[in-house]
Design an enzyme around this catalytic site. Structure first.
Site, PDB file in Angstrom:
ATOM      1  N   ASN A   1       2.144-110.610 -32.891  1.00  0.00           N
ATOM      2  CA  ASN A   1       3.086-110.565 -31.771  1.00  0.00           C
ATOM      3  C   ASN A   1       4.389-109.938 -32.238  1.00  0.00           C
ATOM      4  O   ASN A   1       4.537-109.590 -33.411  1.00  0.00           O
ATOM      5  CB  ASN A   1       3.288-111.963 -31.178  1.00  0.00           C
TER       6      ASN A   1
ATOM      7  N   LYS B   1       4.487-131.769 -26.412  1.00  0.00           N
ATOM      8  CA  LYS B   1       4.367-131.622 -27.869  1.00  0.00           C
ATOM      9  C   LYS B   1       4.921-132.834 -28.615  1.00  0.00           C
ATOM     10  O   LYS B   1       4.587-133.056 -29.769  1.00  0.00           O
ATOM     11  CB  LYS B   1       5.085-130.361 -28.328  1.00  0.00           C
TER      12      LYS B   1
HETATM   13  O1  C5P Z   1       3.145-123.557 -26.897  1.00  0.00           O
HETATM   14  P1  C5P Z   1       4.142-122.576 -27.381  1.00  0.00           P
HETATM   15  O2  C5P Z   1       3.566-121.549 -28.313  1.00  0.00           O
HETATM   16  O3  C5P Z   1       4.979-121.924 -26.323  1.00  0.00           O
HETATM   17  O4  C5P Z   1       5.170-123.465 -28.202  1.00  0.00           O
HETATM   18  C1  C5P Z   1       6.207-122.925 -28.909  1.00  0.00           C
HETATM   19  C2  C5P Z   1       6.675-123.852 -29.987  1.00  0.00           C
HETATM   20  O5  C5P Z   1       5.566-124.452 -30.636  1.00  0.00           O
HETATM   21  C3  C5P Z   1       7.417-123.130 -31.081  1.00  0.00           C
HETATM   22  O6  C5P Z   1       8.350-124.025 -31.627  1.00  0.00           O
HETATM   23  C4  C5P Z   1       6.320-122.775 -32.053  1.00  0.00           C
HETATM   24  O7  C5P Z   1       6.841-122.573 -33.358  1.00  0.00           O
HETATM   25  C5  C5P Z   1       5.441-123.989 -31.968  1.00  0.00           C
HETATM   26  N1  C5P Z   1       4.014-123.718 -32.183  1.00  0.00           N
HETATM   27  C6  C5P Z   1       3.397-124.171 -33.331  1.00  0.00           C
HETATM   28  N2  C5P Z   1       2.041-123.968 -33.489  1.00  0.00           N
HETATM   29  C7  C5P Z   1       1.320-123.324 -32.564  1.00  0.00           C
HETATM   30  C8  C5P Z   1       1.933-122.853 -31.395  1.00  0.00           C
HETATM   31  C9  C5P Z   1       3.287-123.050 -31.251  1.00  0.00           C
HETATM   32  O8  C5P Z   1       4.064-124.736 -34.179  1.00  0.00           O
HETATM   33  N3  C5P Z   1       0.028-123.130 -32.759  1.00  0.00           N
END
Ligand code: C5P
Length: 399
Positions: free
Chosen positions: A208, A342
């Protein structure tokens, strides 16, 4: 200013070792105690007797000195300090440190210590510019070693350029900054940053657009407030933060393992843009066109959610867990729901729609969402966002 601070001073073998006498005096004037360790080469430039007299302590010289081992073993010696200072840090000492070579008392102490390490390099300008020294310096910085100097100017060898050891007052200031100025001193904080790369086959991956700029700025700001920062980053081209211990990873799974290996921590900031999915079965050889015109079908599985895993730990959870929510619509509503889902304490929400210029840009426009409401921060540089966040983290951890 350095009252009660314990400095373990490793004196290397260079002409700048002479400056160490003044350095010891100035550190003690500010209230620090200095335990000196000299390499064999250092003794060619300054006598152990003068070092000992100025330090008011015995000089440690030999790894195999059994009396010292009986009094205080080298492991204990390396840990009794608040900071280990290597001055002058010669090209050889830097090389040994970078490669983990423990061949005498000084280098063994440097391997055994769990405290912050600062080097004050001093060497001939060509040695400083040499590719090997550049590599060693980069490695040491990634290991979280702090670097004071060197300065530019005429050198004892007659050449002019960078390589002169920093002036005593500059080293004393740098120590003061590293040891005292920070409200996050003695706090251990994990920061994840950058994208992850999820392999499809040996040559292709899913990634990304995260530049890692915000995560790096956060690590910089936390280290600037004195925290011991473990910076766990996906593949990025940005410079690494100063004074943070860097772990480089590629995939989400590697990032999770690195985070788990860095626990326990007082706080954790998850700024990485982790891929939500990875390819279920990575091809072992390059996927080829089969002539049918049909693209290959890729099956995906969900990656571990690192933030949620840490935020929901039954025991040993960091006191403060901070996540990010990069959204393109319904930013606050989505981010608020994400905080709950979360289980983290704070979410830093931002709008990453292309028109905002935030993704890959220098500025950020964020809202801090916590348990009791939201705080809309004005648009500012990523460095300022990081600073404000680091200050808020310090308030919570010290509150
Ligand atoms: O669900 P999303 O990707 O939008 O969530 C973003 C947050 O979750 C960020 O803080 C990202 O670093 C963390 N994240 C993570 N592991 C993942 C997906 C997101 O730690 N697999």
């Amino acid at each position: 200013m350095l009252l009660g601070q314990k400095i373990l001073l490793v004196i290397g073998g260079g002409i700048a070792a002479c400056k160490c006498l003044d350095l010891i005096r100035r550190l003690r004037e500010r209230g620090a105690s200095v335990t000196p360790v000299m390499t064999r080469a250092a003794e060619e430039f300054v006598t152990p007797l003068s070092v000992s007299v100025l330090a008011g302590q015995k000089v440690y010289r030999d790894l195999f000195d059994l009396t010292d081992e009986a009094e205080m073993g080298h492991i204990q010696l390396s840990r009794a300090a608040d900071l280990v200072l290597v001055a002058p840090a010669t090209a050889e000492l830097m090389a040994k440190m970078a490669h983990g070579i423990a061949s005498d008392l000084a280098t063994t102490l440097l391997m055994a210590t769990d405290k912050r390490v600062m080097i004050a390099p001093a060497m001939n300008v060509r040695m400083w510019d040499h590719a090997a020294t550049r590599r060693n310096l980069a490695t040491l910085k990634e290991d979280g070693v702090l670097v004071a100097g060197p300065n530019e100017g005429p050198m004892a060898c007659g050449e002019i350029g960078p390589g002169r050891m920093a002036e005593v007052y500059q080293i004393v200031d740098a120590i003061g900054h590293a040891l005292v100025c920070g409200p996050l001193r003695n706090r251990h904080i994990i920061v994840t940053s950058g994208p992850t790369h999820e392999p499809i086959d040996p040559v292709r991956y899913i990634a990304n657009r995260s530049s890692g700029a915000q995560g790096r700025a956060i690590a910089d700001a936390l280290a600037g407030l004195g925290a011991a920062v473990r910076f766990i980053t996906g593949p990025v081209n940005t410079e690494m933060p100063e004074g943070a211990l860097v772990t480089r990873v590629k995939t989400a799974q590697e990032m999770l393992e690195a985070v788990q290996g860095a626990l326990p921590a007082d706080a954790a900031v998850f700024a990485a843009a982790v891929a939500d999915w990875r390819v279920a079965q990575q091809a072992t050889s390059k996927i080829r066109k089969d002539g049918s015109g049909r693209p290959p079908g890729l099956e995906f599985v969900e990656n571990p959610d690192i933030l949620a895993t840490v935020a929901q730990m039954a025991s040993g959870r960091p006191r403060l867990v901070v996540g990010f929510a990069a959204e393109t619509d319904d930013v606050i509503a989505n981010a608020t729901a994400k905080r709950k889902r979360k289980g983290c304490d704070w979410i830093i929400a931002n709008d990453v729609s292309p028109e905002t210029g935030i993704l890959g840009g220098a500025e950020n426009d964020v809202t801090l969402i916590h348990g009791t409401g939201t705080e809309d921060w004005p648009r500012m540089t990523k460095e300022l966002v990081a600073h404000r966040l680091a200050t808020r983290i310090a308030e919570v951890l010290n509150g």
